[in-house]
Design a protein around this motif. Structure first.
Motif, PDB file in Angstrom:
ATOM      1  N   LEU A 100      48.458 -39.035  -3.678  1.00  0.00           N
ATOM      2  CA  LEU A 100      47.703 -37.773  -3.714  1.00  0.00           C
ATOM      3  C   LEU A 100      47.211 -37.466  -5.116  1.00  0.00           C
ATOM      4  O   LEU A 100      46.099 -36.973  -5.312  1.00  0.00           O
ATOM      5  CB  LEU A 100      48.601 -36.625  -3.247  1.00  0.00           C
ATOM      6  N   LYS A 119      44.998 -46.468   0.398  1.00  0.00           N
ATOM      7  CA  LYS A 119      45.608 -45.946   1.623  1.00  0.00           C
ATOM      8  C   LYS A 119      46.040 -47.047   2.591  1.00  0.00           C
ATOM      9  O   LYS A 119      47.108 -46.960   3.202  1.00  0.00           O
ATOM     10  CB  LYS A 119      44.605 -45.004   2.295  1.00  0.00           C
ATOM     11  N   ARG A 146      35.358 -47.678  19.366  1.00  0.00           N
ATOM     12  CA  ARG A 146      34.646 -46.981  18.284  1.00  0.00           C
ATOM     13  C   ARG A 146      33.431 -47.795  17.837  1.00  0.00           C
ATOM     14  O   ARG A 146      32.326 -47.267  17.696  1.00  0.00           O
ATOM     15  CB  ARG A 146      35.603 -46.769  17.106  1.00  0.00           C
ATOM     16  N   ASN A 175      29.515 -46.675  18.264  1.00  0.00           N
ATOM     17  CA  ASN A 175      28.644 -46.474  17.099  1.00  0.00           C
ATOM     18  C   ASN A 175      27.401 -47.353  17.170  1.00  0.00           C
ATOM     19  O   ASN A 175      26.333 -46.970  16.710  1.00  0.00           O
ATOM     20  CB  ASN A 175      29.424 -46.783  15.812  1.00  0.00           C
ATOM     21  N   HIS A 187      26.095 -40.359  19.188  1.00  0.00           N
ATOM     22  CA  HIS A 187      27.499 -40.270  18.784  1.00  0.00           C
ATOM     23  C   HIS A 187      27.669 -40.613  17.305  1.00  0.00           C
ATOM     24  O   HIS A 187      28.397 -39.933  16.577  1.00  0.00           O
ATOM     25  CB  HIS A 187      28.351 -41.220  19.643  1.00  0.00           C
ATOM     26  N   ALA A 188      26.982 -41.681  16.858  1.00  0.00           N
ATOM     27  CA  ALA A 188      27.114 -42.087  15.460  1.00  0.00           C
ATOM     28  C   ALA A 188      26.598 -40.992  14.536  1.00  0.00           C
ATOM     29  O   ALA A 188      27.169 -40.744  13.468  1.00  0.00           O
ATOM     30  CB  ALA A 188      26.365 -43.392  15.225  1.00  0.00           C
ATOM     31  N   ASN A 199      28.697 -37.765  13.326  1.00  0.00           N
ATOM     32  CA  ASN A 199      29.596 -37.854  12.190  1.00  0.00           C
ATOM     33  C   ASN A 199      28.944 -37.435  10.881  1.00  0.00           C
ATOM     34  O   ASN A 199      29.622 -37.241   9.882  1.00  0.00           O
ATOM     35  CB  ASN A 199      30.112 -39.298  12.087  1.00  0.00           C
ATOM     36  N   ILE A 252      27.154 -34.666  10.599  1.00  0.00           N
ATOM     37  CA  ILE A 252      27.116 -33.200  10.518  1.00  0.00           C
ATOM     38  C   ILE A 252      28.355 -32.709   9.796  1.00  0.00           C
ATOM     39  O   ILE A 252      29.479 -33.009  10.177  1.00  0.00           O
ATOM     40  CB  ILE A 252      27.070 -32.590  11.940  1.00  0.00           C
ATOM     41  N   LYS A 253      28.129 -31.967   8.717  1.00  0.00           N
ATOM     42  CA  LYS A 253      29.266 -31.450   7.955  1.00  0.00           C
ATOM     43  C   LYS A 253      29.797 -30.179   8.597  1.00  0.00           C
ATOM     44  O   LYS A 253      29.039 -29.363   9.120  1.00  0.00           O
ATOM     45  CB  LYS A 253      28.844 -31.157   6.513  1.00  0.00           C
ATOM     46  N   ALA A 254      31.119 -30.021   8.540  1.00  0.00           N
ATOM     47  CA  ALA A 254      31.723 -28.805   9.065  1.00  0.00           C
ATOM     48  C   ALA A 254      31.408 -27.654   8.122  1.00  0.00           C
ATOM     49  O   ALA A 254      31.361 -27.852   6.914  1.00  0.00           O
ATOM     50  CB  ALA A 254      33.231 -28.992   9.167  1.00  0.00           C
ATOM     51  N   PRO A 255      31.188 -26.429   8.665  1.00  0.00           N
ATOM     52  CA  PRO A 255      30.962 -25.287   7.777  1.00  0.00           C
ATOM     53  C   PRO A 255      32.222 -25.019   6.964  1.00  0.00           C
ATOM     54  O   PRO A 255      33.325 -25.278   7.442  1.00  0.00           O
ATOM     55  CB  PRO A 255      30.665 -24.138   8.754  1.00  0.00           C
ATOM     56  N   ARG A 268      35.459 -23.457   5.572  1.00  0.00           N
ATOM     57  CA  ARG A 268      36.375 -22.525   6.248  1.00  0.00           C
ATOM     58  C   ARG A 268      36.467 -21.236   5.446  1.00  0.00           C
ATOM     59  O   ARG A 268      36.615 -21.251   4.230  1.00  0.00           O
ATOM     60  CB  ARG A 268      37.764 -23.139   6.346  1.00  0.00           C
ATOM     61  N   PRO A 316      41.532 -17.053   4.824  1.00  0.00           N
ATOM     62  CA  PRO A 316      42.205 -15.986   5.587  1.00  0.00           C
ATOM     63  C   PRO A 316      42.501 -14.813   4.659  1.00  0.00           C
ATOM     64  O   PRO A 316      43.556 -14.753   4.042  1.00  0.00           O
ATOM     65  CB  PRO A 316      43.480 -16.648   6.087  1.00  0.00           C
ATOM     66  N   LYS A 342      45.400 -10.528   6.181  1.00  0.00           N
ATOM     67  CA  LYS A 342      46.377 -10.998   7.176  1.00  0.00           C
ATOM     68  C   LYS A 342      46.645  -9.903   8.177  1.00  0.00           C
ATOM     69  O   LYS A 342      46.845  -8.741   7.824  1.00  0.00           O
ATOM     70  CB  LYS A 342      47.665 -11.404   6.479  1.00  0.00           C
TER      71      LYS A 342
END
Lengths: 224, 141
Positions: B43, B50, B108, B112, B118-119, B122, B124-127, B129, B132, B135
């Motif tokens: 890390l 890896k 897989r 692809n 489907h390929a 992958n 598309i980036k996640a928005p 987060r 929080p 609470k």
């Protein structure tokens, strides 16, 4: 444990138990083998889905919280604690079995209580982890964590996580119940009257199996 | 995986020896510490790579499994024939793991290659987060 075995014993000439273990213990071994295949099927299906996916969440991003530490980034610390608790309770279980061999009712009671406490601590840790992840928005069919490469993740990760750790947690729970029954029977003096503590050994086998499964769950979900 | 050797002339002691139990405990704890150390080094520095680490993890996991089965579950000290009735069926896992992981990987690659949509998913980036911030009461942190 096995009875004393003279050298050059002929096991299959009849009149003896050829595996030299009690029936119930042998059947516990075969049950555990079948249970190993159940867990194996779960973990291998997890692996298959992971191999067939283009991306997967990074466990160090998901499992980084510790109770009362707020937003501090502490990957692997909490799960290490859980692993330590389970290994320690496995040791107290073997010590209970050893005490049973020496017909030491008091020590059996002591070590069974310690084992039960260890099991309850593990369950408490798991309850905390589930609650925490649920608070983050993770549940069956709901995955707030993106893939390691930043792309949108499917819900496979959380669904497998909750199913497999849930199934393992249920095993821990039933192990604690079995250990409680053994403790009560020991306190009533049932084993002392019977002259042997084989029931403790069978409960012990089950308890070690739960520890064994956790070793694989730990590797598959938190390390790989 | 399982140890298939009955110690020659094995005689059960009247007194159960607790020394090997503690030795096994320290071995298991030591292996777990090594795994955590490797993970932490990876890390912080990104070294070792890896895929090398994954191989090391799997070997160490099998070592832990061996010690739990052989010593804690006492299988090592049973009769060889009984050990074999457990160890031989467990070999089915070798096929089980290889066949299914291979299949997943093949699926897989095929998807692809032949499923453009489907390929592309992958890419598309996640928005990002949202943190929080507030609470809710009763919600643990």
């Amino acid at each position: 444990m096995a009875q004393a075995v003279p050298a050059g014993q002929k096991w299959w000439s009849g009149g003896k138990s050829p595996f030299n273990v009690e029936y119930g213990k042998l059947m516990m071994w075969y049950f555990l083998m079948s249970d190993a295949f159940t867990f194996g099927a779960f973990l291998i299906s997890y692996g298959t889905i992971r191999f067939s996916s283009n991306g997967w969440p990074d466990p160090n991003e998901v499992f980084k919280a510790f109770p009362l530490m707020g937003e501090t980034n502490l990957p692997l610390v909490f799960v290490s604690l859980m692993t330590f608790i389970l290994i320690a309770s496995s040791v107290t279980m073997v010590l209970a079995v050893a005490a049973g061999h020496n017909n030491d009712q008091k020590s059996v009671t002591k070590y069974m209580i310690l084992t039960i406490i260890g099991g309850l601590m593990f369950l408490g840790c798991q309850a905390w982890e589930w609650t925490h992840l649920h608070g983050e928005g993770a549940w069956w069919g709901r995955n707030p964590f993106p893939n390691a490469d930043g792309s949108v993740a499917s819900t496979n990760f959380t669904t497998f996580f909750f199913t497999i750790t849930g199934f393992h947690g249920f095993h821990v729970f039933s192990g604690v119940v079995i250990n409680c029954i053994m403790l009560i029977k020991n306190l009533r003096g049932d084993f002392a009257k019977r002259g042997h503590y084989l029931m403790i050994e069978k409960a012990g086998l089950y308890w070690h199996f739960v520890d064994l499964v956790w070793v694989f769950v730990f590797t598959c979900f938190y390390l790989l | 995986m399982a140890h298939i050797e009955t110690p020659p002339g094995h005689v059960a002691e009247a007194h159960f020896d607790t020394k090997p139990i503690w030795r096994t405990f320290w071995i298991l704890l030591g292996i777990t510490m090594v795994e955590l150390l490797l993970a932490t080094i990876h890390l912080k520095t990104g070294f070792p790579p890896k895929y090398v680490l994954n191989g090391v993890y799997l070997i160490l996991t099998c070592a832990k499994a061996f010690y739990i089965i052989a010593e804690f579950m006492h299988l090592r000290h049973e009769i060889k024939n009984m050990i074999m009735t457990i160890a031989v069926p467990a070999l089915l896992f070798v096929w089980f793991i290889i066949a299914f992981l291979w299949d997943g990987n093949s699926y897989r690659e095929l998807r692809n290659r032949y499923d453009r949509h489907h390929a592309e998913q992958n890419l598309i980036k996640a928005p990002p987060r949202e943190e929080p911030a507030a609470k809710k009461p009763g919600q643990p942190d």
